[in-house]
Design an enzyme around this catalytic site. Structure first.
Site, PDB file in Angstrom:
ATOM      1  N   LYS A  40       9.979 -11.187   6.799  1.00  0.00           N
ATOM      2  CA  LYS A  40       9.387 -10.869   5.444  1.00  0.00           C
ATOM      3  C   LYS A  40      10.284  -9.819   4.636  1.00  0.00           C
ATOM      4  CE  LYS A  40       6.380  -7.909   3.143  1.00  0.00           C
ATOM      5  NZ  LYS A  40       7.267  -8.227   2.018  1.00  0.00           N
ATOM      6  N   GLU A  57      11.617   1.751  12.560  1.00  0.00           N
ATOM      7  CA  GLU A  57      12.406   2.675  11.779  1.00  0.00           C
ATOM      8  C   GLU A  57      11.513   3.240  10.340  1.00  0.00           C
ATOM      9  OE1 GLU A  57      14.947   3.253  14.978  1.00  0.00           O
ATOM     10  OE2 GLU A  57      14.607   4.469  12.888  1.00  0.00           O
ATOM     11  N   CYS A 107      18.092   5.947   4.841  1.00  0.00           N
ATOM     12  CA  CYS A 107      17.101   6.766   5.613  1.00  0.00           C
ATOM     13  C   CYS A 107      17.877   7.824   6.493  1.00  0.00           C
ATOM     14  CB  CYS A 107      16.425   6.027   6.650  1.00  0.00           C
ATOM     15  SG  CYS A 107      17.413   4.524   7.542  1.00  0.00           S
ATOM     16  N   GLU A 163      10.348  13.055   2.612  1.00  0.00           N
ATOM     17  CA  GLU A 163      11.510  11.988   2.306  1.00  0.00           C
ATOM     18  C   GLU A 163      11.175  11.754   0.631  1.00  0.00           C
ATOM     19  OE1 GLU A 163      11.663   8.056   3.856  1.00  0.00           O
ATOM     20  OE2 GLU A 163      13.580   8.543   4.312  1.00  0.00           O
TER      21      GLU A 163
HETATM   22  O1  TXE Z   1       8.048   0.983   1.634  1.00  0.00           O
HETATM   23  P1  TXE Z   1       7.028   0.012   2.274  1.00  0.00           P
HETATM   24  P2  TXE Z   1       8.364   0.588  -0.194  1.00  0.00           P
HETATM   25  C1  TXE Z   1      10.283   4.644   1.763  1.00  0.00           C
HETATM   26  C2  TXE Z   1      10.951   5.435   0.805  1.00  0.00           C
HETATM   27  C3  TXE Z   1      10.383   4.725  -0.202  1.00  0.00           C
HETATM   28  C4  TXE Z   1       9.048   4.413   0.133  1.00  0.00           C
HETATM   29  C5  TXE Z   1       8.367   3.075  -0.403  1.00  0.00           C
HETATM   30  O2  TXE Z   1      10.174   6.888   0.958  1.00  0.00           O
HETATM   31  O3  TXE Z   1      10.133   5.687  -1.324  1.00  0.00           O
HETATM   32  O4  TXE Z   1       9.148   4.208   1.495  1.00  0.00           O
HETATM   33  O5  TXE Z   1       9.234   2.227  -0.282  1.00  0.00           O
HETATM   34  C6  TXE Z   1       6.095  -4.129   3.886  1.00  0.00           C
HETATM   35  N1  TXE Z   1       1.527  -4.944   5.737  1.00  0.00           N
HETATM   36  N2  TXE Z   1      11.291   3.946   2.514  1.00  0.00           N
HETATM   37  O6  TXE Z   1       7.309   0.582  -0.866  1.00  0.00           O
HETATM   38  O7  TXE Z   1       5.906   0.000   1.600  1.00  0.00           O
HETATM   39  C7  TXE Z   1       6.452  -4.299   2.275  1.00  0.00           C
HETATM   40  O8  TXE Z   1       6.483  -5.430   1.667  1.00  0.00           O
HETATM   41  C8  TXE Z   1       2.669  -5.571   6.246  1.00  0.00           C
HETATM   42  C9  TXE Z   1      11.999   4.377   3.555  1.00  0.00           C
HETATM   43  O9  TXE Z   1       9.612  -0.403  -0.003  1.00  0.00           O
HETATM   44  O10 TXE Z   1       6.918   0.907   3.652  1.00  0.00           O
HETATM   45  C10 TXE Z   1       8.352  -4.084   2.818  1.00  0.00           C
HETATM   46  O11 TXE Z   1       8.610  -5.331   3.179  1.00  0.00           O
HETATM   47  N3  TXE Z   1       3.877  -5.126   5.632  1.00  0.00           N
HETATM   48  C11 TXE Z   1      12.801   3.456   4.306  1.00  0.00           C
HETATM   49  C12 TXE Z   1       8.243  -3.096   4.006  1.00  0.00           C
HETATM   50  O12 TXE Z   1       6.920  -3.250   4.436  1.00  0.00           O
HETATM   51  C13 TXE Z   1       3.753  -4.463   4.419  1.00  0.00           C
HETATM   52  C14 TXE Z   1      13.287   2.236   3.899  1.00  0.00           C
HETATM   53  C15 TXE Z   1       8.518  -1.640   3.719  1.00  0.00           C
HETATM   54  O13 TXE Z   1       7.557  -1.288   2.583  1.00  0.00           O
HETATM   55  C16 TXE Z   1       2.517  -3.651   4.324  1.00  0.00           C
HETATM   56  C17 TXE Z   1      12.300   1.863   2.617  1.00  0.00           C
HETATM   57  C18 TXE Z   1       1.283  -4.167   4.905  1.00  0.00           C
HETATM   58  N4  TXE Z   1       0.230  -3.373   4.496  1.00  0.00           N
HETATM   59  C19 TXE Z   1      11.650   2.566   2.054  1.00  0.00           C
HETATM   60  N5  TXE Z   1       2.657  -2.948   3.092  1.00  0.00           N
HETATM   61  C20 TXE Z   1      13.670   3.896   5.182  1.00  0.00           C
HETATM   62  N6  TXE Z   1      13.882   5.496   5.595  1.00  0.00           N
HETATM   63  O14 TXE Z   1      14.779   3.144   5.729  1.00  0.00           O
HETATM   64  C21 TXE Z   1       4.083  -2.940   2.670  1.00  0.00           C
HETATM   65  N7  TXE Z   1       4.884  -3.804   3.731  1.00  0.00           N
END
Ligand code: TXE
Length: 478
Positions: free
Chosen positions: A173, A248, A282, A380
């Protein structure tokens, strides 16, 4: 004609419902394409397909798996410019960074093609006469992969490739805003010779598709990269059903600059680590911890260097920093810039949006002089916003570096072997960099952190075997 990105379930392309815009963050008037989303029932079908394909695939010939992964890696490498262009248009990092990411994704598939033929085992003597012991590794099973948007080719690659190499089946996903890169990867995998159901890709929201994936009873393991709140929520759900997990979840990585550092090296490490890829890594160096004696000189050089950086269209070769990946992330970044001011930080560079020829999410690289208690120095941000903190001496700098709930990567710029060695040993992080940016890692060695950054076994390199396999101990009497 505009491209329409679809999901891939049980060997079939599936439209899903709706026609959502796949935005180009550098040019909102010309989207990358459109995509449909799956519902919970269609996601469940993908897990069912992966579970049905598991028995045969888990016993497949490792040479077959190696050949398939080699095909995927070789095609990604052959098409790295084209895939890089798609990535740059969809996520916003510069074309050079995007081609670099595509290259890395290809190399990762090729690395794990080799690993499929090198699955380790052990044979030991028993304490009982005449008995032999054999320790083997078997696939963990049906693996759910939930990925973020910031490395939309490389992160899926470093999860999908080991999963398939070790004989697992996959439901992948991707993040909502990068369906094009996910589709491009799935399209290559769909032609690689995999039996139907071994690899599935499901487009849709975290709330619907992500939840349907995680709560499916036939899922055996979950690997997630994303934010701390989502990761923690998924961890709780996984614990309730004893799902094997690997997480992660971000960082707040320090780069320490000591008085004896080569300042040119330190400034390049800081600029690269904090601002390249628009700070959306990250492993980004979002806390620059500088020894007092060189603090002001470092800040001056940073200001001069940042003034040379061009923000704009990621496809323009003269641009150094592309747009922020989405409107939501831009809002987050701007809210942290406001927090920087409110908490009493001193703005040293940037701090505002940048006007470009097209309408997009452009933000100037932003540097604050801050205190360790400020929100921009603790949380972050995930954008081109960094904080400079002043340290009295090496011991103070190390204490500041470790004063964070996160522990992904920590860097130091110094010419002192003593300090470099001490820092390497005492930095509370999964990765340490000496005279290098905190971001930028090799594809064949373990990646991961400590504290709130990571949970479970490491990703990448040979260490990936820990998550993607389960150990069996066999006792054999003649
Ligand atoms: O992350 P999410 P987002 C951090 C960074 C950013 C923030 C938001 O601070 O501003 O996260 O990014 C899936 N059940 N990072 O919104 O929400 C979602 O669809 C199952 C740091 O992208 O954590 C996506 O595929 N899955 C990071 C994935 O989770 C769910 C890199 C990440 O989404 C879900 C990216 C649920 N309930 C963002 N809710 C890093 N540091 O590497 C969301 N998802």
């Amino acid at each position: 004609m505009e491209q329409h990105f679809r999901s891939y379930v049980g060997g079939q392309w599936v439209d899903g419902s709706g026609s959502h815009t796949d935005e180009n963050p550098a040019d909102l008037a010309t989207p990358v394409g459109r995509y449909g989303v799956l519902d919970a029932a269609a996601t469940a079908q993908a897990v069912d397909a992966a579970a049905a394909a598991l028995p045969a695939w888990s016993l497949s010939n490792p040479q077959q798996r190696a050949d398939i992964l080699d095909f995927v890696g070789s095609e990604i490498l052959a098409r790295k410019e084209e895939l890089g262009r798609l990535l740059a248009r969809e996520e916003g990092k510069t074309l050079a960074e995007s081609i670099g990411e595509a290259t890395r994704a290809g190399q990762i598939f090729r690395f794990f093609a080799g690993e499929a033929l090198r699955i380790p085992g052990e044979k030991l003597a028993s304490t009982r006469p005449g008995v032999e012991i054999e320790i083997t590794r078997e696939p963990v099973g049906t693996v759910g992969i939930i990925a973020p948007w910031n490395f939309p080719l490389a992160i899926p690659a470093w999860k999908i490739a080991p999963a398939l190499a070790y004989g697992n089946t996959v439901v992948f996903k991707p993040a909502e805003i990068v369906p094009g890169c996910a589709w491009a990867l799935a399209e290559i995998l769909s032609r690689a010779g995999l039996p139907d159901g071994v690899f599935n890709m499901v487009l849709g929201s975290g709330r619907t598709v992500g939840q349907a994936l995680v709560s499916h009873p036939k899922l055996d393991a979950l690997t997630f990269t994303g934010s701390v709140p989502t990761g923690r929520a998924l961890l709780k759900q996984a614990a309730e059903r004893a799902l094997k997990v690997q997480m992660e979840m971000g960082g707040k990585n320090p780069l320490v600059v000591l008085a004896d550092a080569d300042l040119d090296t330190a400034v390049e490490c800081a600029v690269n680590g904090a601002f390249f890829s628009t700070g959306q890594r990250c492993t980004a160096s979002s806390r620059l911890i500088v020894e007092s004696a060189v603090h002001d000189a470092f800040v001056e050089r940073m200001q001069a260097r940042l003034a040379q950086l061009k923000v704009g269209d990621p496809l323009d070769p003269s641009v150094h920093i592309g747009p922020v990946a989405s409107g939501a992330q831009l809002e987050t970044d701007l809210s942290y810039i406001r927090a920087g001011h409110e908490d009493g930080g001193e703005l040293l560079a940037g701090g505002a949006r940048v006007d470009c020829a097209t309408e997009g999410h452009f933000l100037a690289p932003t540097l604050f002089a801050a205190q360790p208690s400020h929100r921009i120095a603790r949380e972050e941000i995930f954008g081109p916003v960094a904080a400079v903190l002043r340290a009295d001496d090496y011991e103070h700098a190390l204490a500041l570096a470790n004063d964070t709930p996160f522990g992904l990567c920590a860097g130091i710029c110094t010419t002192s072997l003593r300090h470099a060695s001490h820092f390497r040993r005492h930095a509370q992080a999964g990765m340490v960099m000496v005279n290098l940016p905190t971001a930028g890692v090799d594809p064949h060695v373990p990646f991961g952190g400590r504290k709130a950054s990571s949970y479970g076994p490491r990703e990448q390199g040979r260490y990936a075997v820990e998550f993607y396999t389960t150990v069996k101990t066999a006792y054999i009497a003649p």
